[in-house]
Structures are given as C-alpha cells and as structure tokens.
Enzyme design. Structure first.
Site, PDB file in Angstrom:
ATOM      1  N   HIS A 113      -5.047   0.043  13.985  1.00  0.00           N
ATOM      2  CA  HIS A 113      -4.640   0.220  12.732  1.00  0.00           C
ATOM      3  C   HIS A 113      -2.814   0.519  12.897  1.00  0.00           C
ATOM      4  CE1 HIS A 113      -8.327  -0.046  11.177  1.00  0.00           C
ATOM      5  NE2 HIS A 113      -8.842   0.780  12.121  1.00  0.00           N
ATOM      6  N   THR A 137      -1.785   3.149 -14.704  1.00  0.00           N
ATOM      7  CA  THR A 137      -2.946   2.695 -13.689  1.00  0.00           C
ATOM      8  C   THR A 137      -2.686   3.184 -12.212  1.00  0.00           C
ATOM      9  OG1 THR A 137      -1.478   0.766 -13.271  1.00  0.00           O
ATOM     10  CG2 THR A 137      -3.187   0.622 -15.170  1.00  0.00           C
ATOM     11  N   HIS A 180      -6.981   3.798   7.665  1.00  0.00           N
ATOM     12  CA  HIS A 180      -6.338   2.575   8.134  1.00  0.00           C
ATOM     13  C   HIS A 180      -5.042   2.321   7.746  1.00  0.00           C
ATOM     14  CE1 HIS A 180     -10.861   0.634   8.718  1.00  0.00           C
ATOM     15  NE2 HIS A 180     -10.756   1.864   9.063  1.00  0.00           N
ATOM     16  N   CYS A 182       0.643   7.244 -13.082  1.00  0.00           N
ATOM     17  CA  CYS A 182       1.204   6.376 -14.228  1.00  0.00           C
ATOM     18  C   CYS A 182      -0.179   5.981 -14.932  1.00  0.00           C
ATOM     19  CB  CYS A 182       2.255   5.295 -13.923  1.00  0.00           C
ATOM     20  SG  CYS A 182       1.455   4.078 -12.765  1.00  0.00           S
TER      21      CYS A 182
HETATM   22  C1  RB5 Z   1       3.455   2.635 -19.304  1.00  0.00           C
HETATM   23  O1  RB5 Z   1       2.787   2.077 -20.459  1.00  0.00           O
HETATM   24  C2  RB5 Z   1       2.294   2.106 -18.039  1.00  0.00           C
HETATM   25  O2  RB5 Z   1       2.688   0.653 -18.058  1.00  0.00           O
HETATM   26  C3  RB5 Z   1       2.808   2.538 -16.605  1.00  0.00           C
HETATM   27  O3  RB5 Z   1       2.289   3.981 -16.905  1.00  0.00           O
HETATM   28  C4  RB5 Z   1       1.949   2.022 -15.436  1.00  0.00           C
HETATM   29  O4  RB5 Z   1       0.587   2.006 -15.888  1.00  0.00           O
HETATM   30  C5  RB5 Z   1       2.426   0.924 -14.627  1.00  0.00           C
HETATM   31  O5  RB5 Z   1       1.893   0.470 -14.028  1.00  0.00           O
END
Ligand code: RB5
Length: 364
Positions: free
Chosen positions: A134, A68, A99, A66
């Site tokens: 772990h 991030t 881990h 996604c």
């Molecule tokens: C989409 O705009 C964004 O919020 C999604 O891809 C992601 O980064 C969410 O964590």
C-alpha cells in the site's frame, strides 16, 4: 498530536460531536478552522485551510464536515500531500487508513448522525497504516502529484524532482530537527552525490578503443565536457564534496552574496570562478531555494562573467523560489530533491529543514 477540524454550515452540527470526541482523546490538540455558526460558507475555503495545515505539518491529520463529506474531500485533495476521502461508515474509515493512509477524513452532516461520529473517528484513528504494497501505491500517487506540479512550474527550463527512494529517505532524515550536525553534513553530501547521476545525464559521450584482457572493444567515455560547480556561500559548500566524488575533475568556483538590510537585495561580496567559465557546463549549488532572490542573483552574476549553460541544483525548493528563478532565467534547469508547499512569513521553506547553513556548520 494536533488535529485540524473544519466544517461548513451543513457540517456544523456534526462538528461539536467531533470536537467532543477528539477532545477527550489523550494527547490531542484541536486546531479549529471554523466555521462557527450555521450561516452559509463555501466549503472549499475551509477545506483548503485544513488541507494546508496537514500539508505543512501544523496538524498530523484533519477532520472535515460538510453536507456529504464529498465536496470537502475534493477540495482538500488539491493540496499537496493530502489524502482525503468522505468516509460515512466505520468500514470505509478503517480501510481508508489501513490501505490509503488517509490523513484527512470527511464526514457528511446530511448523511450520518452525531451518534455515529465516535465509532467512525475511532476506527480511523486507531487503525494502523499497513504500509508494504500500500505504501508503494500511495508513493505512486505522490510521485504523480510532484510530477504535475513540477511540470506546471517548468517554463522553458525544466524542474526535475528526484523521487528516488534513497534520496527521499535521506531528505526525510535531514528534515528531522534532531538530526545531529555530523549526520546532517554527511547526508547533504550523499544526497548531492546521488543527484549527480541525473544532473549529468545529458553529458556527451564519445567512443574509444579499449583492450580488455580478452579482446579489443569499443567503449564509451565522457567527451571531455568541462564542468564547473559553483556553491553559493555558505550553505552551498555542503554539497561540493558529494559532487566532486563523482566528477573529480570539475572546477569549483565560489559565489558570496549577502542581503542588504535596507534594500533587501542580494549584494555580491565574493566571486571567484574558473577562468574558462564560458566553456563550462555550470552547476550553481544552493541547498534551499526559498524566495529565489539569491539564486537568481547568483545566476545573473555567473552570466555576467560569461557563464552560458547554467543549471541550479538545490535540495529543497518552494514553488515561489522556482517561479522567481524562472522569471529571471527561464532557460535554467532546476534540479531539486524535494518540492515543498510554501514559504512562511519569514521566508523559510515549510516544512523545509530550517536554515541549511546553521545546520551544516552547527552555528545555531
Ligand atoms: C452545502 O449545501 C453542501 O453542498 C456542502 O456542504 C457539501 O455537501 C458539498 O459537498
């Protein structure tokens, strides 16, 4: 090895770098859960699908993309058995496997470039889990997850999941489709025997006078509470001897139910219970609690014959089965060795172990 892959619009550009890299790794089969364009989608929809595929064993692991990696990981972690995290650098990916035995990696299309994908995925896939201390730690996470789920499923009657390592070890072996009929049968008895410790935990004790070779003392003995164990035919038979080894004075009744092919409702074809069933602490045995239809019917049958204090003892249960039994019999305690994720379209528990009756008696 199957690897599940999924992205939202913000991870779409990274996705082809992921599929290109994984596609050239020997032995990898990709399961693509979309999305297939840069049109907006909600990342939880994709993450939950990939998480379910990993949880129920269709995929060995998963890759989510996604903006991030964070939202995808948060959502995937809601599925039982998933350990997901955003790893946007090689060292995080390596450590998360070593881990944390990370089984779903999430990458951020707005954080890294396509060129970084191969190194991150390589670090994750080629690093072995170190186990040892772990493993103890991730087992604690798994135990907390099961406890939360079973508490949610408990409504009056308790849902008790046996997290004891010996039980879990043996359940792992009976799940394996290559375990022989002989070994399967022995292990089912052993697991049932180990479960006796917990299902009899609240039996009342009374004090007796005992003369040891050295002195007279007060010892504790079972108050003479009468037990009845009632296997649901035929798979429940597989648990009887394991229980009788520890409580040899328990009486054994039998309950036979078949499913009417037209109404799909359970119909009684045999029922022989101890005569004084109304005075006994009753354990209904059925290894697989799938839809819960026959377990609920078996409990109704026992109540109809005067049974009062009834518990259900199973090896593997699906949440649907627990919900069904508690809907009809909210006061019944349910003891299980493992709580699986769901039922498939044919009513089998996934991942489960297949048909317990066939595996016990070698009929398939
Ligand atoms: C989409 O705009 C964004 O919020 C999604 O891809 C992601 O980064 C969410 O964590």
């Amino acid at each position: 090895m199957n690897i599940a892959v999924g992205c939202d619009h913000a991870g779409f550009v990274l996705k082809s770098a992921v599929t290109d890299y994984l596609g050239q790794r020997p032995g990898v089969e990709l399961l693509d859960f979309g999305t297939h364009s840069e049109d907006r989608v909600d990342y939880p929809d994709v993450a939950l699908e990939v998480g379910r595929a990993v949880s129920d064993g269709r995929a060995a692991c998963g890759v989510l993309l996604c903006g991030t990696g964070i939202g995808m990981a948060i959502a995937a972690n809601k599925i039982g058995g998933v350990r997901a995290a955003a790893c946007n650098d090689v060292e995080s990916a390596r450590m998360a496997k070593a881990h944390n035995d990370l089984n779903v990696i999430a990458l951020g299309g707005r954080v890294i470039g396509t060129g970084q994908v191969p190194d991150i995925l390589e670090a994750w896939l080629s690093t072995p889990f170190e186990g040892d201390r772990h493993l103890v730690r991730i087992n604690k996470i798994a135990a907390a997850e099961t406890a939360t789920l079973s508490a949610e499923l408990s409504s009056g009657g308790r849902v008790v999941v046996f997290n004891h390592p010996l039980v879990q070890h043996k359940v792992g072996i009976i799940r394996d489709k290559d375990t022989s009929v002989k070994e399967f049968r022995e292990l089912v008895q052993e697991i049932a025997g180990l479960m006796v410790y917990e299902i009899t935990r609240n039996l009342p004790l009374t004090e007796v006078r005992v003369e040891t070779p050295l002195a007279v003392t007060t010892a504790r003995t079972l108050e003479g509470k009468k037990l009845a164990i009632l296997p649901v035919l035929r798979a429940g038979l597989g648990m009887v001897d394991g229980i009788l080894q520890l409580v040899p004075n328990a009486k054994v009744g039998h309950i036979g139910l078949y499913r009417d092919p037209e109404t799909l409702l359970p119909v009684e074809y045999y029922c022989k219970l101890p005569q004084d069933i109304e005075e006994r602490e009753i354990f209904v045995l059925d290894p697989m609690l799938a839809t819960g239809g026959s377990a609920a019917a078996a409990i109704s049958l026992v109540k109809g014959r005067g049974g009062q204090k009834i518990s259900l003892v199973c090896l593997i249960a699906a949440p649907e089965g627990i919900a069904r039994v508690h809907e009809e019999h909210p006061e019944v305690d349910i003891f299980i060795a493992a709580l699986d994720s769901h039922l498939n379209d044919h009513g089998y528990i996934v991942p489960g172990l297949g048909d317990a009756g066939d595996r016990l008696f070698g009929t398939k």
